[in-house]
Scaffold this active site. Sequence first.
Site, PDB file in Angstrom:
ATOM      1  N   HIS A  52      43.240  36.221  46.145  1.00 39.17           N
ATOM      2  CA  HIS A  52      41.861  36.280  46.619  1.00 39.17           C
ATOM      3  C   HIS A  52      41.370  34.875  46.947  1.00 39.17           C
ATOM      4  O   HIS A  52      42.040  33.878  46.631  1.00 39.17           O
ATOM      5  CB  HIS A  52      40.948  36.938  45.569  1.00 39.17           C
ATOM      6  CG  HIS A  52      40.869  36.200  44.275  1.00 39.17           C
ATOM      7  ND1 HIS A  52      41.484  36.644  43.117  1.00 39.17           N
ATOM      8  CD2 HIS A  52      40.261  35.048  43.952  1.00 39.17           C
ATOM      9  CE1 HIS A  52      41.250  35.783  42.155  1.00 39.17           C
ATOM     10  NE2 HIS A  52      40.520  34.804  42.629  1.00 39.17           N
TER      11      HIS A  52
HETATM   12  P1  TYD Z   1      40.585  38.457  39.018  1.00 44.81           P
HETATM   13  O1  TYD Z   1      39.639  37.394  39.421  1.00 44.81           O
HETATM   14  O2  TYD Z   1      41.082  39.358  40.098  1.00 44.81           O
HETATM   15  O3  TYD Z   1      41.814  37.846  38.241  1.00 44.81           O
HETATM   16  P2  TYD Z   1      42.934  36.782  38.712  1.00 44.81           P
HETATM   17  O4  TYD Z   1      42.303  35.881  39.690  1.00 44.81           O
HETATM   18  O5  TYD Z   1      43.324  36.096  37.478  1.00 44.81           O
HETATM   19  O6  TYD Z   1      44.077  37.497  39.250  1.00 44.81           O
HETATM   20  O7  TYD Z   1      39.877  39.326  37.893  1.00 44.81           O
HETATM   21  C1  TYD Z   1      40.536  40.397  37.240  1.00 44.81           C
HETATM   22  C2  TYD Z   1      39.463  41.318  36.669  1.00 44.81           C
HETATM   23  O8  TYD Z   1      38.713  40.636  35.674  1.00 44.81           O
HETATM   24  C3  TYD Z   1      38.489  41.830  37.705  1.00 44.81           C
HETATM   25  O9  TYD Z   1      38.187  43.179  37.394  1.00 44.81           O
HETATM   26  C4  TYD Z   1      37.258  40.983  37.495  1.00 44.81           C
HETATM   27  C5  TYD Z   1      37.329  40.645  36.016  1.00 44.81           C
HETATM   28  N1  TYD Z   1      36.757  39.320  35.692  1.00 44.81           N
HETATM   29  C6  TYD Z   1      35.598  39.233  34.945  1.00 44.81           C
HETATM   30  O10 TYD Z   1      35.005  40.261  34.526  1.00 44.81           O
HETATM   31  N2  TYD Z   1      35.098  38.003  34.637  1.00 44.81           N
HETATM   32  C7  TYD Z   1      35.712  36.862  35.055  1.00 44.81           C
HETATM   33  O11 TYD Z   1      35.227  35.736  34.752  1.00 44.81           O
HETATM   34  C8  TYD Z   1      36.902  36.960  35.846  1.00 44.81           C
HETATM   35  C9  TYD Z   1      37.617  35.739  36.359  1.00 44.81           C
HETATM   36  C10 TYD Z   1      37.398  38.218  36.139  1.00 44.81           C
END
Ligand code: TYD
Length: 139
Positions: A52
């Site tokens: 992302h």
């Molecule tokens: P995501 O940002 O997609 O994780 P990564 O970048 O590590 O692959 O987030 C995964 C899930 O966690 C998504 O449902 C959003 C949630 N999330 C939160 O609730 N709070 C946060 O601070 C973060 C970074 C993610």
Amino acid sequence: MLVENCKIIELPIISDYRGNLSFVESMNQIPFDINRVYYLYDIPGGAERGGHAHKELHQLIIAISGSFEVTLNDGKNSTTYLLNRSNRGLYICPLIWRDLKNFTSGSVCLVLASDFYSEDDYFRNYEIFYETKQSLIKL
Ligand code: TYD
């Protein structure tokens, strides 16, 4: 916002016979205020994270333990960094697509972020991210 605007930031190390201490302060070692800290851990072998970009968020990513690779893509160029030092962070500016992979067993990824979590700040679709970047470049 290009991959050239992202960079490795060497953090201070206070070292003595008890071990090492490193620190990060808002607007000091990093060019943003820290409003959120999160961390990735217990990452299964072969897992990939990221996938992302953020619209406005600034981040610093640190391999607190172990190592992993971070590939940055600004819609035109990409660069891959191996993070494997607790005193070294990768600063990522807004509008950069990132993919994290090749986590070693037991690795911990610490992320310092400039704002609270907001799903509205995400591009989760690469095509939409790419089109947005192309239209910004033409402005
Ligand atoms: P995501 O940002 O997609 O994780 P990564 O970048 O590590 O692959 O987030 C995964 C899930 O966690 C998504 O449902 C959003 C949630 N999330 C939160 O609730 N709070 C946060 O601070 C973060 C970074 C993610």
